[in-house]
Design a protein around this motif. Structure first.
Motif, short mmCIF file in Angstrom:
data_model
loop_
_atom_site.label_atom_id
_atom_site.label_comp_id
_atom_site.label_asym_id
_atom_site.label_seq_id
_atom_site.Cartn_x
_atom_site.Cartn_y
_atom_site.Cartn_z
N THR A 135 23.77 -20.06 13.25
CA THR A 135 23.40 -18.74 13.77
C THR A 135 23.77 -17.61 12.84
O THR A 135 23.24 -16.50 12.96
CB THR A 135 24.09 -18.50 15.13
OG1 THR A 135 25.52 -18.64 14.97
CG2 THR A 135 23.60 -19.50 16.16
N THR A 136 24.67 -17.85 11.89
CA THR A 136 25.10 -16.79 10.98
C THR A 136 25.17 -17.33 9.56
O THR A 136 25.09 -18.54 9.34
CB THR A 136 26.48 -16.24 11.37
OG1 THR A 136 27.44 -17.32 11.32
CG2 THR A 136 26.47 -15.65 12.77
N GLY A 137 25.35 -16.42 8.63
CA GLY A 137 25.52 -16.81 7.23
C GLY A 137 24.25 -16.70 6.43
O GLY A 137 23.16 -16.45 6.97
N PRO A 138 24.34 -16.87 5.12
CA PRO A 138 23.17 -16.82 4.24
C PRO A 138 22.14 -17.88 4.64
O PRO A 138 22.49 -18.95 5.12
CB PRO A 138 23.76 -17.10 2.85
CG PRO A 138 25.21 -16.78 2.97
CD PRO A 138 25.60 -17.10 4.37
N ALA A 145 7.98 -14.61 -6.04
CA ALA A 145 8.60 -13.70 -5.07
C ALA A 145 10.10 -13.58 -5.35
O ALA A 145 10.93 -13.98 -4.52
CB ALA A 145 8.35 -14.20 -3.65
N PRO A 146 10.47 -13.03 -6.50
CA PRO A 146 11.90 -12.99 -6.87
C PRO A 146 12.74 -12.15 -5.92
O PRO A 146 13.94 -12.38 -5.80
CB PRO A 146 11.86 -12.37 -8.28
CG PRO A 146 10.56 -11.64 -8.36
CD PRO A 146 9.61 -12.44 -7.54
N GLU A 147 12.11 -11.21 -5.21
CA GLU A 147 12.86 -10.38 -4.27
C GLU A 147 13.26 -11.16 -3.02
O GLU A 147 14.16 -10.72 -2.27
CB GLU A 147 12.03 -9.16 -3.87
CG GLU A 147 10.86 -9.43 -2.93
CD GLU A 147 9.64 -10.08 -3.59
OE1 GLU A 147 8.65 -10.35 -2.87
OE2 GLU A 147 9.66 -10.30 -4.82
N LEU A 148 12.63 -12.32 -2.79
CA LEU A 148 12.90 -13.12 -1.59
C LEU A 148 13.80 -14.31 -1.86
O LEU A 148 14.36 -14.87 -0.92
CB LEU A 148 11.59 -13.62 -0.99
CG LEU A 148 10.68 -12.60 -0.30
CD1 LEU A 148 9.38 -13.26 0.13
CD2 LEU A 148 11.38 -11.98 0.91
N ILE A 149 13.93 -14.73 -3.12
CA ILE A 149 14.63 -15.97 -3.44
C ILE A 149 15.86 -15.65 -4.28
O ILE A 149 15.75 -15.13 -5.39
CB ILE A 149 13.71 -16.94 -4.22
CG1 ILE A 149 12.35 -17.08 -3.52
CG2 ILE A 149 14.40 -18.30 -4.35
CD1 ILE A 149 12.40 -17.54 -2.09
N THR A 150 17.04 -15.97 -3.75
CA THR A 150 18.29 -15.65 -4.45
C THR A 150 18.76 -16.78 -5.36
O THR A 150 19.51 -16.54 -6.31
CB THR A 150 19.40 -15.33 -3.44
OG1 THR A 150 19.56 -16.44 -2.54
CG2 THR A 150 19.05 -14.08 -2.63
N GLY A 186 14.50 -13.41 5.29
CA GLY A 186 14.91 -13.47 3.90
C GLY A 186 15.96 -12.42 3.52
O GLY A 186 16.33 -11.59 4.34
N PRO A 187 16.43 -12.44 2.29
CA PRO A 187 16.12 -13.44 1.27
C PRO A 187 16.76 -14.79 1.60
O PRO A 187 17.51 -14.91 2.57
CB PRO A 187 16.71 -12.83 0.00
CG PRO A 187 17.87 -12.02 0.50
CD PRO A 187 17.44 -11.46 1.82
N ALA A 188 16.45 -15.79 0.78
CA ALA A 188 16.94 -17.13 1.05
C ALA A 188 17.17 -17.89 -0.25
O ALA A 188 16.62 -17.56 -1.30
CB ALA A 188 15.94 -17.90 1.91
N VAL A 189 17.98 -18.92 -0.13
CA VAL A 189 18.09 -19.94 -1.17
C VAL A 189 17.09 -21.03 -0.82
O VAL A 189 17.06 -21.50 0.33
CB VAL A 189 19.51 -20.54 -1.23
CG1 VAL A 189 19.56 -21.70 -2.22
CG2 VAL A 189 20.52 -19.47 -1.60
N LEU A 190 16.25 -21.42 -1.76
CA LEU A 190 15.29 -22.50 -1.53
C LEU A 190 15.85 -23.81 -2.06
O LEU A 190 16.35 -23.88 -3.19
CB LEU A 190 13.96 -22.21 -2.24
CG LEU A 190 13.02 -21.18 -1.63
CD1 LEU A 190 11.71 -21.16 -2.41
CD2 LEU A 190 12.76 -21.48 -0.16
#
Length: 277
Positions: A19-22, A108-113, A87-91
């Motif tokens: 429910t929480t966290g990156p 989409a570099p703004e969405l992927i960390t 987002g953003p997210a780690v894929l």
């Protein structure tokens, strides 16, 4: 609990844990489903992450009948899911999804960390006669060709037997039955064949455009390459300098996250701690 996201071309099934966290978005390889992460997901949630596992187009509970099944197509699906989840997210991408994650990060570099690529098909592949002298590579390739050409579930099962060398998960037989049943559903084998026929050239072309840190995880006994470590090193070399690192899992085949989930989780969490820092 399964949730659904309808996008142009079909519907994606996914499941959200924590429910929480990156946010981590986990995409499986071809011929599988989000259950491929059944061992890894709890470890990541316990470490404080919100984890979304998604069924690729044509797989699991996602719809069939999509117009295309390339890595670029899958990348678009992953971008849509990250946007939908805020987002953003780690894929995290396995095999074909490793290449798709590369494309998504470049587009989409703004969405992927960050990216974690598990045994990824991310570069153009070539085979020589000398390669065929390596027994595991030869067996795996012949079963893949048999599946792709003839739509044979039996050949896919034989490939999986080679792809899980020595150490198989405790639920391997039951999981194989689930995969076999899934591929018997209308349209699902066609999706697998289409992915098997796709080539990772589109992903390789985007490696130099990635802007985020990348962890490549390879199994030392992966039948899909004559030399898995050399393949991993080549991916890192094609990324912008300093962005990539390689982690080898000794004894793992093409499914290190299923065979050795604790080792893969440790490598991921160490990597992600540096990313977040």
């Amino acid at each position: 609990m399964t949730e659904f996201l309808t996008i142009d071309g079909g519907t994606l099934a996914y499941e959200l844990s924590g429910t929480t966290g990156p946010l981590l978005v986990l995409a499986h390889g071809m011929g599988d489903s989000r259950d491929a992460y059944r061992f890894l997901t709890p470890l990541l949630v316990e470490a404080g992450y919100r984890v979304a596992t998604v069924d690729l187009r044509g797989h699991g509970e996602s719809s069939v009948g999509w117009a295309g099944h390339t890595r670029t197509d899958i990348a678009g699906d992953l971008i849509s899911l990250v946007q939908h989840l805020g987002g953003p997210a780690v894929l995290v991408g396995h095999s074909i999804s490793g290449g798709a994650a590369t494309i998504a990060a470049a587009k989409a570099p703004e969405l992927i960390t960050a990216l974690v690529e598990l045994a990824p098909f991310t570069r153009k592949q070539s085979t020589s006669l000398g390669d065929m002298r390596v027994a595991s590579y030869r067996r795996g390739l012949l079963h893949l060709v048999g599946m792709t050409m003839f739509g044979s579930v039996r050949q896919w099962a034989k490939y999986l037997d080679v792809a899980y060398p020595d150490v198989k998960p405790v639920d391997y037989d039951a999981r194989l039955q689930q995969i076999t049943a899934m591929l018997a559903e209308p349209g699902r084998m066609k999706a697998l064949q289409a992915m098997g026929n796709s080539r990772p050239v589109d992903a390789g072309e985007q490696l130099g455009n990635v802007q985020c840190p990348v962890l490549v995880v390879q199994g030392s006994a992966d039948c899909d390459w004559v030399n898995p470590q050399r393949e991993g090193e080549a991916i890192v070399a094609d990324l912008p300098t300093g962005l990539g690192r390689l982690e080898m899992i000794e004894g793992a085949g093409h499914y290190p996250h299923v065979q050795f989930p604790t080792q893969v989780a440790t490598a991921m969490l160490t990597f992600l701690a540096g990313v977040h820092a």
